[in-house]
Structure formats: C-alpha cells, structure tokens
Design a protein around this motif. Structure first.
Motif, mmCIF file in Angstrom:
data_model
loop_
_atom_site.group_PDB
_atom_site.id
_atom_site.type_symbol
_atom_site.label_atom_id
_atom_site.label_comp_id
_atom_site.label_asym_id
_atom_site.label_seq_id
_atom_site.Cartn_x
_atom_site.Cartn_y
_atom_site.Cartn_z
ATOM 1 N N TRP A 121 15.469 -13.126 -3.767
ATOM 2 C CA TRP A 121 14.411 -12.244 -3.260
ATOM 3 C C TRP A 121 14.753 -10.767 -3.478
ATOM 4 C CZ3 TRP A 121 9.702 -13.621 -2.704
ATOM 5 C CH2 TRP A 121 9.388 -14.938 -2.386
ATOM 6 N N SER A 122 16.024 -10.427 -3.481
ATOM 7 C CA SER A 122 16.401 -9.058 -3.814
ATOM 8 C C SER A 122 16.050 -8.749 -5.265
ATOM 9 C CB SER A 122 17.906 -8.844 -3.578
ATOM 10 O OG SER A 122 18.282 -7.523 -3.918
ATOM 11 N N LEU A 123 16.330 -9.685 -6.163
ATOM 12 C CA LEU A 123 15.981 -9.482 -7.566
ATOM 13 C C LEU A 123 14.464 -9.391 -7.750
ATOM 14 C CD1 LEU A 123 18.531 -11.957 -9.187
ATOM 15 C CD2 LEU A 123 18.588 -9.465 -9.325
ATOM 16 N N TYR A 124 13.737 -10.217 -7.029
ATOM 17 C CA TYR A 124 12.278 -10.140 -7.115
ATOM 18 C C TYR A 124 11.778 -8.788 -6.610
ATOM 19 C CZ TYR A 124 7.351 -11.196 -6.361
ATOM 20 O OH TYR A 124 5.973 -11.154 -6.382
ATOM 21 N N ALA A 125 12.392 -8.287 -5.549
ATOM 22 C CA ALA A 125 11.997 -6.972 -5.033
ATOM 23 C C ALA A 125 12.284 -5.887 -6.061
ATOM 24 C CB ALA A 125 12.730 -6.683 -3.727
ATOM 25 N N VAL A 126 13.391 -5.993 -6.779
ATOM 26 C CA VAL A 126 13.688 -5.031 -7.838
ATOM 27 C C VAL A 126 12.624 -5.100 -8.928
ATOM 28 C CG1 VAL A 126 15.293 -4.488 -9.706
ATOM 29 C CG2 VAL A 126 16.176 -4.952 -7.427
ATOM 30 N N LEU A 127 12.299 -6.312 -9.351
ATOM 31 C CA LEU A 127 11.333 -6.477 -10.438
ATOM 32 C C LEU A 127 9.948 -5.961 -10.077
ATOM 33 C CD1 LEU A 127 12.261 -10.077 -11.682
ATOM 34 C CD2 LEU A 127 12.915 -7.890 -12.704
ATOM 35 N N THR A 128 9.627 -5.960 -8.800
ATOM 36 C CA THR A 128 8.322 -5.487 -8.352
ATOM 37 C C THR A 128 8.380 -4.082 -7.755
ATOM 38 O OG1 THR A 128 8.663 -6.664 -6.251
ATOM 39 C CG2 THR A 128 7.414 -7.801 -7.964
ATOM 40 N N GLY A 129 9.511 -3.397 -7.910
ATOM 41 C CA GLY A 129 9.622 -2.008 -7.489
ATOM 42 C C GLY A 129 9.706 -1.780 -5.999
ATOM 43 N N ARG A 130 10.151 -2.783 -5.242
ATOM 44 C CA ARG A 130 10.293 -2.637 -3.783
ATOM 45 C C ARG A 130 11.758 -2.347 -3.476
ATOM 46 N NH1 ARG A 130 6.478 -7.872 -2.159
ATOM 47 N NH2 ARG A 130 4.613 -7.112 -3.200
ATOM 48 N N ALA A 163 2.439 7.874 -16.616
ATOM 49 C CA ALA A 163 2.520 8.657 -15.386
ATOM 50 C C ALA A 163 3.902 8.522 -14.773
ATOM 51 C CB ALA A 163 1.462 8.196 -14.389
ATOM 52 N N LEU A 164 4.270 9.541 -14.017
ATOM 53 C CA LEU A 164 5.567 9.542 -13.358
ATOM 54 C C LEU A 164 5.421 9.066 -11.920
ATOM 55 C CD1 LEU A 164 7.006 12.959 -14.584
ATOM 56 C CD2 LEU A 164 7.558 10.677 -15.411
ATOM 57 N N PRO A 165 6.428 8.355 -11.394
ATOM 58 C CA PRO A 165 6.369 7.946 -9.994
ATOM 59 C C PRO A 165 6.463 9.148 -9.079
ATOM 60 C CG PRO A 165 8.527 7.475 -10.912
ATOM 61 C CD PRO A 165 7.666 7.916 -12.062
ATOM 62 N N GLY A 166 5.865 9.027 -7.915
ATOM 63 C CA GLY A 166 5.893 10.120 -6.965
ATOM 64 C C GLY A 166 7.240 10.267 -6.301
ATOM 65 N N PRO A 167 7.428 11.368 -5.553
ATOM 66 C CA PRO A 167 8.713 11.586 -4.867
ATOM 67 C C PRO A 167 9.030 10.497 -3.856
ATOM 68 C CG PRO A 167 7.033 13.164 -4.129
ATOM 69 C CD PRO A 167 6.471 12.469 -5.326
ATOM 70 N N GLY A 168 7.998 9.887 -3.256
ATOM 71 C CA GLY A 168 8.256 8.802 -2.322
ATOM 72 C C GLY A 168 8.899 7.614 -3.000
ATOM 73 N N THR A 169 8.448 7.298 -4.200
ATOM 74 C CA THR A 169 9.040 6.190 -4.949
ATOM 75 C C THR A 169 10.491 6.478 -5.284
ATOM 76 O OG1 THR A 169 6.908 5.569 -5.904
ATOM 77 C CG2 THR A 169 8.881 4.829 -7.063
ATOM 78 N N ARG A 170 10.765 7.695 -5.730
ATOM 79 C CA ARG A 170 12.152 8.051 -6.064
ATOM 80 C C ARG A 170 13.035 8.024 -4.823
ATOM 81 N NH1 ARG A 170 9.230 11.601 -9.500
ATOM 82 N NH2 ARG A 170 9.371 13.320 -8.022
ATOM 83 N N LEU A 171 12.498 8.459 -3.694
ATOM 84 C CA LEU A 171 13.277 8.438 -2.457
ATOM 85 C C LEU A 171 13.588 7.009 -2.037
ATOM 86 C CD1 LEU A 171 14.543 9.951 -0.092
ATOM 87 C CD2 LEU A 171 12.313 9.908 1.045
ATOM 88 N N ARG A 172 12.595 6.121 -2.139
ATOM 89 C CA ARG A 172 12.834 4.721 -1.795
ATOM 90 C C ARG A 172 13.860 4.089 -2.743
ATOM 91 N NH1 ARG A 172 7.256 5.069 -0.718
ATOM 92 N NH2 ARG A 172 6.718 4.314 -2.800
#
Length: 425
Positions: free
Chosen positions: A168-177, A254-263
C-alpha cells in the motif's frame, strides 16, 4: 512517474468491488492451503494451529508481546540470541488484540496475520492493476497466494503484515499520495529490517519527481522565453506562471503546486522514522550506540556479506550426489529470481517497484545465514511476480485458470508437508 501520479485512483468502494475477484481467489487458495495443513497434521497427530502460531519466530514475537524486550538465549558456542532482533509492530498488535479481547498473544498474532494477508493481497492487486490492468492484478494476487512458501502468509509471522504495508505504500507512491506513502513506510520500518526497501522506494521516487519538476520548470521557462508576440519578437515574461492549486492534479506540462511539494517532503521525512527509531533505540538500550542492532544480528550469526556465505552453502551441496540435486535447485531458484527482476526492468516497471524489489531481493539473497529462510524472506518481493502475472493475463482464461489451479493444489500439499517437517526456520 509523472503519468502515474496524475492518474485518478478509484474510490474506496469502487476499489473494493474491482478487487473482489482477486480477494475471493486469494481466500480460496489460502483456505485450500489451511485445509491441507489441518488434514496432514491430523494424520500425523500434530496440531496444525500450533504449527501456525507457536513455532520459530512466532514464539519470539509472543515473548516480546508478553514480557517486552530483554530476553536472550545463550548457546553453547557463545552465540547470543536476543529478542531485540525482532521489530516491534507485530508484538504491539498482538498485545493490543489480547488487551481488547479474550484471545491470547498467539491468537492475536494469527488474527493479525490473517487480516494482514488479505490486506496484502488487496495491496498487490492495487499495484498490479494500476500498472498493468485488472486481469494482471488478479493473476498477481493468485500467484502470490500459490507460492510454495505461501503457508507463511497464514502464520503468526510478520511477512504478511510487512507485505501489506509495503504494497500500500508503493501504491500510494504511484498515485502521488506522499504522506500516506511515508506513514506506511514508517510502519513497515517498525515491522522488519527490510523496511529499508520501502524507505528507499519512497525516497527515490520523490527525488525523481523533484528532478522532473525542475526539468519541466526549465523547459517551460525556455518555451515562454522563445514564444514570439504578434510582431514576431520573442517575449520575456515579467513573472513566472503561477503553479496549479495544491490539490489539483497537474495537467500535461504543468507544475505541481507548493502543497504537493510539501507533502512530498513530509512523506520523505516520515518514511525512515520507523526503521531509524527502532535501530537507534536498540543501540541506546544495549549501550552500543547507533550500530548496536548490528551486534544483535551478529549474535544470531546474521549479517550482509554480499552473498558469499550463501554461495559457499550452495557449493557445499555438490560434494555428494543427493545434495547436488538440492544445489542445482538452489541455483535454478536464484537464476529465476534474477531473470524475473531483469524482465521487470525490461518491461519498464515503475521505478519505485524496481527499487523496492531490488533491495528486498539483495537483502534476502545476500544475508550470511539462515539459508533455509531465503524463500520466506523473498515473500514480500511481490513485484517479481508481475512478469508472470502479465503473461497469464494475456493467455486464455481457461489456460490461466488451469495453471493456477494445479499450482494451488501443489502449493497446498507442499505447505502442509513443509510445515509438518523442517520448515520454515
């Protein structure tokens, strides 16, 4: 990585419905394995439940749950087997189950294993479905269920719990979580030493994502600078284009927002805390500093030597004829593992899966002792099965079902024989 991150994951209810065939097949295979074990054990006047909950590592986990850390066994040859070698998440869960129910610690370990094995099967399906589609996901789960050492998935061991957290950690990585990925990596790091593999997958994926962001930003800046105005003159923008909103999946270019980079950063920070926290605690507890856990493993004659001890173990098998057959089997097994990994590379599996599988495989094959445990230690390396799952998914349904059915029966019989005999150490 970018295209994987931007794909929309299904809702929880929809994901469960999509995974239902895989989970039903998994339950059927494991039920067959347990039935074979109980019948075989009864014929030998043994308790199948005892074999599942009160042998080898299961006893060590129960002792940690009951008495905590500090127990050790000193052998005649001077080796010291300390229960500090066993990571704490499974004993914690066993203690929790015993505290809220009339079940014993051993019962709790068995229950955690059963629930975790189902969660692991769902996680394996989610990863394989995301990468190759639903049918490949079902085949991947069934292949994991019918492994010769699949009976371990139903034992009061930590393999099922770890595989569930890792998948599930790998799945979260693949889906950007990223925060979810880091949290699950933290928990995986509290389960087994090979939690380092999950940490490595999260970190490598995050670093690659940051590198892609920089390249995309540079490319976007060049495109804006070279874009001509109505008169045909290149225009230099006065200010950079604002990034997309943090919770909005970025579109192409498009570039990810600052929230995505922070997460992403937070996920990276969380991932190693489980492994690092326990290892440092052991070092403090033993008074031997940050490397104290290595001394604990040395007491079990376990370590990482690049596979030299395993190679000598295999070579020694060729000193007599019956043993030579086992040696040949080991060589074929290792070659098969390497071939499956190389095939995954050629099929361009997502980088997090390749990193995770590579670390799990290296740590399993290159450990300096407990050679009989290597098949069990490879159990969490489920991405190795994806090339086979893809081949089965592309075959006719009847052929795939026949292959999996025959292997399931063979696995059930072997698991019953193995657990009533010498394995698993």
């Amino acid at each position: 990585m970018t295209d994987l991150e931007t794909r929309v994951a299904p809702t929880r209810a929809g994901a469960l419905r999509r995974a239902a065939p895989a989970l039903a097949g998994y339950v059927a295979v494991r039920a067959l394995g347990l039935l074979a074990l109980f019948l075989w054990s009864a014929a030998r006047d043994k308790s199948a439940y005892t074999l599942l909950t009160a042998r080898w590592d299961a006893l060590w986990y129960v002792r940690v749950a009951e008495l905590g850390y500090g127990y050790e066994v000193r052998l005649a040859n001077g080796d010291v087997h300390s229960n500090l070698a066993f990571f704490p998440l499974l004993p914690w869960l066993e203690r929790l189950v015993a505290a809220v129910s009339p079940l014993s610690y051993a019962d709790g370990g068995f229950l955690v294993s059963l629930v975790s094995s189902l969660a692991a099967a769902w996680g394996i399906f989610a990863v394989a479905d995301h990468v190759y589609g639903r049918r490949a996901g079902v085949c991947a789960v069934l292949l994991w269920a019918v492994l010769p050492v699949g009976i371990v998935q139903s034992m009061a061991y930590s393999e099922s719990l770890f595989t569930a957290l890792a998948a599930w950690s790998l799945y979260a990585v693949l889906t950007g979580r990223w925060v979810t990925a880091g949290t699950l990596a933290l928990l995986a790091g509290l389960t087994r030493p090979v939690g380092l593999a999950v940490v490595a997958a999260v970190w490598v994926a995050a670093l690659v994502s940051f590198a892609q962001d920089r390249r995309a930003a540079a490319a976007g800046a060049r495109d804006r600078q070279d874009a001509p105005d109505s008169s045909g003159t290149p225009v230099v923008p006065e200010a950079p284009v604002a990034p997309v909103a943090p919770d909005t999946p970025p579109g192409p270019g498009a570039l990810p927002g600052p929230g995505t980079r922070l997460r992403r950063i937070l996920g990276m920070a969380l991932a190693p805390l489980g492994t690092a926290g326990y290892v440092l605690w052991v070092g403090h507890h033993t008074g031997k500093g940050p490397l104290g856990y290595l001394d604990v493993q040395a007491g079990w004659r376990n370590g990482f030597d690049g596979g030299w001890a395993f190679a000598r173990f295999v070579a020694d098998k060729f000193t007599s004829f019956p043993a030579a057959l086992a040696g040949a089997g080991l060589i074929i097994g290792v070659a098969s593992v390497v071939w499956l990994y190389v095939t995954g590379v050629r099929q361009r599996q997502p980088l997090p899966l390749l990193v995770y599988t590579g670390v799990v495989t290296a740590l399993a094959l290159c450990a300096s002792s407990y050679f009989g445990s290597k098949p069990r230690l490879l159990l969490p390396a489920f991405p190795l099965l994806l090339p086979l799952a893809l081949a089965l998914a592309r075959a006719r349904m009847r052929r795939s079902a026949t292959v999996l059915g025959v292997v399931a029966v063979a696995s059930a019989v072997y698991g019953a024989f193995w657990l009533n005999g010498s394995g698993p150490p």
